[in-house]
Design a protein around this motif. Structure first.
Motif, PDB file in Angstrom:
ATOM      1  N   MET B 147      43.072  25.826  52.707  1.00  0.00           N
ATOM      2  CA  MET B 147      42.532  27.102  53.177  1.00  0.00           C
ATOM      3  C   MET B 147      42.484  28.134  52.049  1.00  0.00           C
ATOM      4  N   ARG B 148      43.510  28.143  51.243  1.00  0.00           N
ATOM      5  CA  ARG B 148      43.542  29.090  50.128  1.00  0.00           C
ATOM      6  C   ARG B 148      42.495  28.715  49.071  1.00  0.00           C
ATOM      7  N   ARG B 149      42.371  27.417  48.811  1.00  0.00           N
ATOM      8  CA  ARG B 149      41.372  26.950  47.853  1.00  0.00           C
ATOM      9  C   ARG B 149      39.973  27.376  48.299  1.00  0.00           C
ATOM     10  N   TRP B 150      39.711  27.266  49.578  1.00  0.00           N
ATOM     11  CA  TRP B 150      38.418  27.660  50.164  1.00  0.00           C
ATOM     12  C   TRP B 150      38.249  29.177  50.064  1.00  0.00           C
ATOM     13  N   ARG B 151      39.312  29.894  50.335  1.00  0.00           N
ATOM     14  CA  ARG B 151      39.244  31.365  50.288  1.00  0.00           C
ATOM     15  C   ARG B 151      38.911  31.851  48.875  1.00  0.00           C
ATOM     16  N   VAL B 152      39.635  31.342  47.856  1.00  0.00           N
ATOM     17  CA  VAL B 152      39.372  31.832  46.493  1.00  0.00           C
ATOM     18  C   VAL B 152      38.009  31.339  45.997  1.00  0.00           C
ATOM     19  N   HIS B 153      37.576  30.175  46.477  1.00  0.00           N
ATOM     20  CA  HIS B 153      36.231  29.691  46.115  1.00  0.00           C
ATOM     21  C   HIS B 153      35.184  30.693  46.592  1.00  0.00           C
ATOM     22  N   LYS B 154      35.346  31.159  47.826  1.00  0.00           N
ATOM     23  CA  LYS B 154      34.375  32.117  48.380  1.00  0.00           C
ATOM     24  C   LYS B 154      34.396  33.444  47.616  1.00  0.00           C
ATOM     25  N   LEU B 155      35.511  33.749  46.972  1.00  0.00           N
ATOM     26  CA  LEU B 155      35.600  34.982  46.176  1.00  0.00           C
ATOM     27  C   LEU B 155      35.058  34.780  44.761  1.00  0.00           C
ATOM     28  N   GLY B 156      34.640  33.552  44.443  1.00  0.00           N
ATOM     29  CA  GLY B 156      34.048  33.289  43.128  1.00  0.00           C
ATOM     30  C   GLY B 156      34.991  32.638  42.132  1.00  0.00           C
ATOM     31  N   PHE B 157      36.082  32.036  42.613  1.00  0.00           N
ATOM     32  CA  PHE B 157      37.065  31.446  41.698  1.00  0.00           C
ATOM     33  C   PHE B 157      36.459  30.304  40.880  1.00  0.00           C
ATOM     34  N   LYS B 158      36.814  30.317  39.560  1.00  0.00           N
ATOM     35  CA  LYS B 158      36.414  29.205  38.683  1.00  0.00           C
ATOM     36  C   LYS B 158      37.684  28.578  38.103  1.00  0.00           C
ATOM     37  N   ASP B 159      37.758  27.263  38.131  1.00  0.00           N
ATOM     38  CA  ASP B 159      38.941  26.558  37.634  1.00  0.00           C
ATOM     39  C   ASP B 159      39.215  26.915  36.172  1.00  0.00           C
ATOM     40  N   PHE B 160      40.469  27.149  35.862  1.00  0.00           N
ATOM     41  CA  PHE B 160      40.963  27.494  34.517  1.00  0.00           C
ATOM     42  C   PHE B 160      40.489  28.882  34.047  1.00  0.00           C
ATOM     43  N   ILE B 161      39.765  29.609  34.887  1.00  0.00           N
ATOM     44  CA  ILE B 161      39.309  30.963  34.539  1.00  0.00           C
ATOM     45  C   ILE B 161      39.874  31.971  35.536  1.00  0.00           C
ATOM     46  N   GLY B 162      39.703  31.708  36.796  1.00  0.00           N
ATOM     47  CA  GLY B 162      40.181  32.617  37.830  1.00  0.00           C
ATOM     48  C   GLY B 162      39.038  33.409  38.439  1.00  0.00           C
ATOM     49  N   LEU B 163      39.328  34.625  38.859  1.00  0.00           N
ATOM     50  CA  LEU B 163      38.310  35.505  39.445  1.00  0.00           C
ATOM     51  C   LEU B 163      37.881  36.513  38.384  1.00  0.00           C
ATOM     52  N   ASP B 164      36.595  36.560  38.102  1.00  0.00           N
ATOM     53  CA  ASP B 164      36.079  37.455  37.058  1.00  0.00           C
ATOM     54  C   ASP B 164      36.454  38.908  37.301  1.00  0.00           C
ATOM     55  N   TYR B 165      36.263  39.383  38.545  1.00  0.00           N
ATOM     56  CA  TYR B 165      36.506  40.812  38.798  1.00  0.00           C
ATOM     57  C   TYR B 165      37.989  41.156  38.651  1.00  0.00           C
ATOM     58  N   VAL B 166      38.866  40.201  38.902  1.00  0.00           N
ATOM     59  CA  VAL B 166      40.301  40.441  38.706  1.00  0.00           C
ATOM     60  C   VAL B 166      40.610  40.479  37.211  1.00  0.00           C
ATOM     61  N   ASN B 167      40.132  39.477  36.485  1.00  0.00           N
ATOM     62  CA  ASN B 167      40.413  39.410  35.038  1.00  0.00           C
ATOM     63  C   ASN B 167      39.851  40.614  34.292  1.00  0.00           C
ATOM     64  N   LYS B 168      38.664  41.063  34.716  1.00  0.00           N
ATOM     65  CA  LYS B 168      37.989  42.158  33.986  1.00  0.00           C
ATOM     66  C   LYS B 168      38.300  43.543  34.546  1.00  0.00           C
ATOM     67  N   LYS B 169      39.215  43.606  35.496  1.00  0.00           N
ATOM     68  CA  LYS B 169      39.642  44.886  36.093  1.00  0.00           C
ATOM     69  C   LYS B 169      38.465  45.651  36.706  1.00  0.00           C
ATOM     70  N   LEU B 170      37.644  44.913  37.410  1.00  0.00           N
ATOM     71  CA  LEU B 170      36.483  45.510  38.078  1.00  0.00           C
ATOM     72  C   LEU B 170      36.733  45.554  39.581  1.00  0.00           C
ATOM     73  N   PRO B 171      36.015  46.405  40.287  1.00  0.00           N
ATOM     74  CA  PRO B 171      36.160  46.369  41.754  1.00  0.00           C
ATOM     75  C   PRO B 171      35.638  45.034  42.286  1.00  0.00           C
ATOM     76  N   ALA B 172      36.203  44.591  43.381  1.00  0.00           N
ATOM     77  CA  ALA B 172      35.684  43.362  44.006  1.00  0.00           C
ATOM     78  C   ALA B 172      34.263  43.638  44.480  1.00  0.00           C
ATOM     79  N   PRO B 173      33.342  42.694  44.319  1.00  0.00           N
ATOM     80  CA  PRO B 173      31.966  42.913  44.798  1.00  0.00           C
ATOM     81  C   PRO B 173      31.956  43.255  46.290  1.00  0.00           C
ATOM     82  N   ALA B 174      30.988  44.072  46.691  1.00  0.00           N
ATOM     83  CA  ALA B 174      30.891  44.430  48.113  1.00  0.00           C
ATOM     84  C   ALA B 174      30.564  43.191  48.941  1.00  0.00           C
TER      85      ALA B 174
END
Lengths: 121, 212
Positions: B147-174
């Motif tokens: 369930m968590r894997r599916w959740r982070v996938h929907k947020l744009g998670f990329k393996d070995f990178i993570g979530l772009d908006y988190v890494n780049k200190k940006l707001p989460a996309p609307a």
């Protein structure tokens, strides 16, 4: 465990600008185990007390997305549940794969026993 | 005397697409992480596409000793086959059927066929209990992982990178663009699971749990 009044305040006390800061948890909740995780506006935050200071890092392991704060930290490290990647409590640095540190949230505010976070800093 | 086959079947639904569940079955490194209470060691002896030859050492419920198995795993269409041969000589053939359901759900059917000496037919209820507890225990640990894997996938998670908006200190996309979850084995491994194998960490850690 440090008592609430012994914690170093993340920033100066004052009115919290809720256009910048988002509520995460209360100090009372955090003190229960010394760490907690919470989803806030699509950020999964790992909040913890380290050296009498409240710190926050991303709870999402950059390997496959596992929960970094599933277990209580031990020997200054968090160990992700899924594949045992380890991260430093000091700064979220990844000890398993040094190129993939966890994002630190450095701008926290404490007011009336409530902890707020700036998700963009 | 010819062996007899004991058959057990379990059917469950998951709140995520079948490919997330297949990923979970092919993520051999998680055995000593997510399932650290059961698995002591894991090693991939050979792997190509959906084929994998695996060594695993585990403690199954109600059995007084650790067991180890050599297992061959592969996919045919939407069915995963795993043939295990364990330390005690039992042959276990396992099938996992994956079916997508509407609304990003899936139906997972697990069938165990255990070949045993006819004498052990007397212990059928015991085998049933062992496998039931094994299935339930590992499912309960895998379900939040999927369930968590599916959740982070929907947020744009990329393996070995993570979530772009988190890494780049940006707001989460609307709004997050829809991304289909497509999995093709094998899973990229980072640990020495393909060489020396991997073991579980200390089990004295305090669990605080997921927050989902």
């Amino acid at each position: 465990m440090a008592a609430t009044h012994d914690l170093k305040e993340p920033t100066t006390l004052g009115a919290v600008d809720t256009t910048v800061y988002t509520y995460v948890a209360s100090v009372q909740e955090l003190e229960k185990d010394g760490q907690l995780t919470r989803w806030v506006n699509d950020h999964d935050i790992l909040l913890y007390i380290w050296n009498d200071e409240i710190k926050a890092i991303s709870n999402i392991c950059r390997h496959f997305g596992g929960p970094v704060g599933y277990r209580k930290h031990k020997d200054g490290k968090f160990t992700c549940l899924w594949h045992n990647w380890q991260f430093s409590c000091d700064d979220g640095g990844c000890e398993t794969n040094p190129g993939t540190p966890l994002r630190q949230y450095t701008d926290l505010k404490l007011q009336n026993g409530l902890i707020y976070i700036n998700l963009l800093a | 005397m010819k062996n007899v086959t004991l058959t057990l079947k379990y059917v469950r639904e998951m709140d995520c697409p079948k490919d997330v569940v297949i990923w979970n079955y092919y993520d051999h490194e998680h055995l000593v992480g997510t399932h650290y209470k059961y698995y002591r060691e894991a090693r991939i002896l050979a792997e190509k596409d959906s084929w994998a030859l695996l060594y695993r050492k585990m403690k199954m419920p109600l059995l007084p000793i650790c067991n180890s198995t050599l297992a061959c795993q592969w996919m045919e269409d939407n069915v995963m086959h795993v043939v295990h041969r364990d330390l005690m000589g039992f042959l276990l053939e396992m099938e996992v059927h994956f079916e997508d359901l509407p609304n990003d759900r899936s139906l997972i059917t697990v069938i165990y066929n255990i070949q045993v000496h006819p004498f052990l037919k007397l212990f059928e209820k015991y085998f049933q209990l062992v496998f039931e507890r094994w299935y339930e225990g590992t499912w309960e640990e895998d379900a939040p992982m999927r369930m968590r894997r599916w959740r982070v996938h929907k947020l744009g998670f990329k393996d070995f990178i993570g979530l772009d908006y988190v890494n780049k200190k940006l707001p989460a996309p609307a709004e997050f663009p829809e991304r289909e979850y497509v999995f093709k084995p094998p899973v990229a491994a980072f640990s020495p699971i393909k060489t020396t194998g991997i073991g579980r960490p200390s089990i004295s850690d305090i669990e605080l749990g997921y927050n989902e």
